[in-house]
Design an enzyme around this catalytic site. Structure first.
Site, PDB file in Angstrom:
ATOM      1  CE1 TYR A  92      -3.664   2.585   0.771  1.00 18.02           C
ATOM      2  CE2 TYR A  92      -2.141   3.367   2.464  1.00 18.02           C
ATOM      3  CZ  TYR A  92      -3.278   3.548   1.697  1.00 18.02           C
ATOM      4  OH  TYR A  92      -4.039   4.690   1.852  1.00 18.02           O
TER       5      TYR A  92
ATOM      6  CE  LYS B 192      -3.510   5.742  -1.410  1.00 23.06           C
ATOM      7  NZ  LYS B 192      -4.503   6.396  -2.313  1.00 23.06           N
TER       8      LYS B 192
END
Length: 243
Positions: free
Chosen positions: A140, A144
């Site tokens: 994750y 980002k």
């Protein structure tokens, strides 16, 4: 009044941003993953919002979403809000979809990409990346970092568009979880302000924001060589090039 498209508008921060913007008099185009979830947008439709439907983990659906938005006319702004925290759709939803939608939606005046403070733990490494999500190759935090670098690439190469990145904080949405410590009421404010305000302070590009204050993102996101590598990799995978 501006015409604004918000991805992932059914719940959480996307929903909050859409509600704030439509209450301020803007024309909204909202998005749901499927027809069943789109039913939750009926109250916004009653206030004049348009709905586009498509699963951002599926390339054909992403193209269909872009086509649906373009049929409604040029957007003044787009908020790339949709995101997931884990699973096979991590890279497709968090990175591939914003890239393809940016390329295929008629260029707006303002773009906002939702990042996370966790991007600072991401790795600027595309080695063995699987954009399809068939294999779990990145985290994750990586996703980002990638979308932040993409946004800064757009800001650098599209100087006619105000392009900015927002860290909404760790807020108690379905994705953030009940233990999240940030204020949910503030989570959507910055992105709504960036696309819906005439404040001279928002007429800037290439900035990273947290609660309406500028911050510095991870240095790797501003590395032009990495940005170019990222965009080339996405273009090669999707067959879609940025105009």
């Amino acid at each position: 009044m501006s015409r604004i498209f918000v991805t992932g508008s059914v719940e959480g921060l996307g929903r909050s941003a859409a509600e704030a913007l439509i209450s301020a008099g803007h024309e909204l185009v909202v998005h749901a993953r499927n027809d069943r979830r789109a039913d939750a947008l009926d109250d916004l439709v009653a206030k004049g919002a348009h709905v586009v439907v498509g699963d951002l983990a599926r390339m054909d659906d992403v193209r269909a979403v872009a086509e649906g938005v373009n049929r409604l006319g040029r957007m003044d702004a787009v908020i790339h809000n949709a995101g997931v925290e884990q699973g096979a759709s991590l890279l497709p939803v968090n990175v591939v979809a914003p890239y393809v939608l940016t390329a295929l939606i008629e260029r707006p005046a303002r773009l906002v990409y939702i990042s996370s403070g966790m991007h600072r733990g991401g790795r600027p490494d595309l080695t063995d990346v699987d954009w399809s999500g068939a294999r779990r190759t990145h985290s994750y935090s990586d996703s980002k970092l990638f979308v932040t670098a993409l946004a800064l690439f757009i800001a650098r190469t599209w100087p006619d568009v105000f392009t900015n990145v927002v860290d909404p904080g760790w807020v108690p949405t379905r994705m953030g979880g009940a233990a999240a410590s940030d204020d949910l009421r503030l989570g959507h404010v910055t992105q709504a302000w960036l696309v819906g305000s005439d404040d001279p302070e928002v007429q800037v590009t290439g900035r990273y924001w947290f609660h309406q204050a500028r911050q510095q993102p991870a240095p790797a996101t501003g590395d032009e060589a990495f940005q170019e590598e990222l965009v080339y990799s996405l273009a090669r995978y999707t067959g879609v090039t940025l105009p």
